[in-house]
Design a protein around this motif. Structure first.
Motif, PDB file in Angstrom:
ATOM      1  N   ARG A 121       5.318  -3.506  -2.040  1.00 50.40           N
ATOM      2  CA  ARG A 121       6.468  -4.280  -1.553  1.00 50.40           C
ATOM      3  C   ARG A 121       6.160  -5.772  -1.592  1.00 50.40           C
ATOM      4  O   ARG A 121       6.993  -6.582  -1.996  1.00 50.40           O
ATOM      5  N   SER A 122       4.962  -6.119  -1.166  1.00 49.49           N
ATOM      6  CA  SER A 122       4.551  -7.519  -1.174  1.00 49.49           C
ATOM      7  C   SER A 122       4.460  -8.040  -2.607  1.00 49.49           C
ATOM      8  O   SER A 122       4.911  -9.150  -2.909  1.00 49.49           O
ATOM      9  N   TYR A 123       3.883  -7.241  -3.472  1.00 46.90           N
ATOM     10  CA  TYR A 123       3.754  -7.630  -4.872  1.00 46.90           C
ATOM     11  C   TYR A 123       5.125  -7.815  -5.512  1.00 46.90           C
ATOM     12  O   TYR A 123       5.370  -8.815  -6.203  1.00 46.90           O
TER      13      TYR A 123
ATOM     14  N   GLU B 196      -4.014  -3.566  -6.122  1.00 48.42           N
ATOM     15  CA  GLU B 196      -4.364  -3.056  -4.799  1.00 48.42           C
ATOM     16  C   GLU B 196      -3.475  -3.544  -3.664  1.00 48.42           C
ATOM     17  O   GLU B 196      -3.554  -3.018  -2.552  1.00 48.42           O
ATOM     18  N   GLY B 197      -2.649  -4.546  -3.923  1.00 52.25           N
ATOM     19  CA  GLY B 197      -1.775  -5.068  -2.876  1.00 52.25           C
ATOM     20  C   GLY B 197      -0.654  -4.093  -2.568  1.00 52.25           C
ATOM     21  O   GLY B 197      -0.349  -3.193  -3.352  1.00 52.25           O
ATOM     22  N   ASP B 198      -0.042  -4.268  -1.434  1.00 49.78           N
ATOM     23  CA  ASP B 198       1.112  -3.450  -1.073  1.00 49.78           C
ATOM     24  C   ASP B 198       2.199  -3.672  -2.123  1.00 49.78           C
ATOM     25  O   ASP B 198       2.544  -4.825  -2.416  1.00 49.78           O
TER      26      ASP B 198
END
Length: 172
Positions: free
Chosen positions: A148-150, A144-146
């Protein structure tokens, strides 16, 4: 209730270490860099997590930290207790017995209702934290995280993890 900043740092570090490969470790300095923290500040919390057997510390030039047990066996409650201690957040000082009018101790045979309510809330809070495993936190972030962040987190772990020989799995 307010938890210390170290709890957030500890949860993030444990979650990050859940992503290292096999026996690999990650240096404390890299974990501090990852979250923009002072290495000396973070070391205190990494030591608490190691003492609680959530993390394992490996010495030597390729040393660092890794999980001491699988992520599915580490809960948020384990981490909070390692950093904050086992004492309840609310500690009744029995101030109802203070004040200008002193009443005999026999007037206080029933437990303090405020203390009972606060301890009930503490039990509920701890039960909720005990239900959340680090493996769930990591899986939720991946799902569920963005993206790009992951991807950035995965790249950081890949750059900073240190592969270990199988025989070097000892705790210090």
């Amino acid at each position: 209730m307010k938890l210390g900043e170290g709890v957030e740092a500890a949860i993030h570090c444990v979650s990050t270490l859940a992503s290292v490969d096999g026996n690999s470790t990650m240096p404390g300095a890299a974990l501090a860099e990852c979250f923009g923290l002072s290495p000396s500040y973070l070391l205190k919390h990494l030591n608490q997590l190691t003492a609680a057997r959530i993390l394992e510390s490996v010495s030597g030039p390729a040393g660092g930290y890794r999980l001491a047990r699988p992520a599915e066996h580490i809960t948020l409650l384990d981490i909070v207790l390692a950093v904050e201690g086992r004492e309840p957040a609310f500690r009744c000082g029995e101030i109802r017995r203070n004040g200008p009018v002193k009443i005999d101790a026999s007037a206080y045979v029933k437990p303090c209702g405020i203390n009972a309510a606060m301890l009930k809330a503490e039990r509920a809070y701890r039960a909720a934290l005990a239900e959340v495993k680090i493996s769930d936190v990591v899986a939720d972030y991946a799902a569920e995280g963005d993206p790009r962040s992951y991807a950035a987190s995965c790249a950081f772990v890949a750059r900073h993890q240190r592969p270990q020989k199988a025989a070097s799995r000892k705790q210090i």
